[in-house]
Design a protein around this motif. Structure first.
Motif, PDB file in Angstrom:
ATOM      1  N   GLY A  81       5.996   6.992  11.275  1.00 10.70           N
ATOM      2  CA  GLY A  81       7.231   5.999  10.264  1.00 10.70           C
ATOM      3  C   GLY A  81       6.603   7.284   8.794  1.00 10.70           C
ATOM      4  N   ASP A  82       7.320   7.579   7.759  1.00 10.15           N
ATOM      5  CA  ASP A  82       7.748   8.181   7.096  1.00 10.15           C
ATOM      6  C   ASP A  82       6.963   7.716   6.232  1.00 10.15           C
ATOM      7  OD1 ASP A  82       9.396   9.828   7.702  1.00 10.15           O
ATOM      8  OD2 ASP A  82      11.763   8.978   7.273  1.00 10.15           O
ATOM      9  N   TRP A  83       6.585   6.521   6.372  1.00  4.59           N
ATOM     10  CA  TRP A  83       5.314   5.423   5.263  1.00  4.59           C
ATOM     11  C   TRP A  83       4.266   6.188   4.927  1.00  4.59           C
ATOM     12  CZ3 TRP A  83       0.724   3.786   6.498  1.00  4.59           C
ATOM     13  CH2 TRP A  83       0.381   4.070   8.178  1.00  4.59           C
ATOM     14  N   HIS A 139       3.232   9.306   4.312  1.00  7.70           N
ATOM     15  CA  HIS A 139       3.287  10.455   3.801  1.00  7.70           C
ATOM     16  C   HIS A 139       2.902   9.813   2.145  1.00  7.70           C
ATOM     17  CE1 HIS A 139       3.918  13.236   6.931  1.00  7.70           C
ATOM     18  NE2 HIS A 139       5.291  12.148   7.174  1.00  7.70           N
ATOM     19  N   ILE A 140       3.966   8.298   1.668  1.00 10.24           N
ATOM     20  CA  ILE A 140       3.184   8.072   0.794  1.00 10.24           C
ATOM     21  C   ILE A 140       1.924   8.275   0.101  1.00 10.24           C
ATOM     22  CG2 ILE A 140       3.303   5.802  -0.527  1.00 10.24           C
ATOM     23  CD1 ILE A 140       5.444   5.120   1.178  1.00 10.24           C
ATOM     24  N   GLN A 141       0.985   7.905   0.889  1.00 12.37           N
ATOM     25  CA  GLN A 141      -0.660   8.204   0.609  1.00 12.37           C
ATOM     26  C   GLN A 141      -0.644   9.373  -0.050  1.00 12.37           C
ATOM     27  OE1 GLN A 141      -3.962   6.127   2.741  1.00 12.37           O
ATOM     28  NE2 GLN A 141      -4.198   8.505   3.452  1.00 12.37           N
ATOM     29  N   LEU A 180      -4.149   3.896   2.824  1.00 15.14           N
ATOM     30  CA  LEU A 180      -2.757   3.447   3.325  1.00 15.14           C
ATOM     31  C   LEU A 180      -2.727   3.034   4.589  1.00 15.14           C
ATOM     32  CD1 LEU A 180      -0.099   1.934   1.840  1.00 15.14           C
ATOM     33  CD2 LEU A 180       0.621   4.391   2.850  1.00 15.14           C
ATOM     34  N   GLN A 240      -0.854   0.159   7.564  1.00 11.75           N
ATOM     35  CA  GLN A 240       0.778  -0.749   7.871  1.00 11.75           C
ATOM     36  C   GLN A 240      -0.166  -1.920   8.909  1.00 11.75           C
ATOM     37  OE1 GLN A 240       3.798   0.587  10.325  1.00 11.75           O
ATOM     38  NE2 GLN A 240       4.696  -0.826  10.419  1.00 11.75           N
ATOM     39  N   ALA A 259      -2.485   5.926   7.666  1.00  6.30           N
ATOM     40  CA  ALA A 259      -1.837   6.692   7.669  1.00  6.30           C
ATOM     41  C   ALA A 259      -2.985   7.920   7.771  1.00  6.30           C
ATOM     42  CB  ALA A 259      -1.809   6.742   5.629  1.00  6.30           C
TER      43      ALA A 259
END
Length: 97
Positions: free
Chosen positions: A2-4, A6-8, A15, A17, A42
């Motif tokens: 997922g795109d999540w 890339h937040i790290q 990071l 999930q 991540a």
């Protein structure tokens, strides 16, 4: 993936999930429910090459050599599968007294 991820900003942030599962261990006397959390990082944490880590909420084999079932893998399937294999393989003998 997922795109999540890339937040790290930095790998040291670790990071992740969380994925929640449960399984009922069938055994004589009383069945026992295990909760399992699979952490999807991540990026692999320091010292690891894989992104998935599964760990149960309670130990097994308490009367001989107690340990908490866990598993690492390159997918949820492999990490969860290793953890469940250990839950099935060793007895749950209750909380140590």
């Amino acid at each position: 993936m997922g795109d999540w991820i890339h937040i790290q900003a930095q790998p040291a942030e670790q990071l992740m999930q969380l994925h929640h599962f449960s399984i009922v261990k069938l055994q004589p006397g009383a069945n026992v429910t295990f909760a399992i959390v699979v952490k999807e990082f991540a990026v692999p944490p320091p010292g690891q090459r894989v992104r998935f880590y599964a760990e149960s909420d309670k130990p097994v084999n308490q009367k001989t050599a107690s340990f908490v079932p866990c598993g690492w893998g390159s997918s949820i399937f492999s990490a969860l599968g290793d953890c469940i294999r250990l839950i099935r393989q060793f007895p749950y003998e209750g909380d140590p007294s």
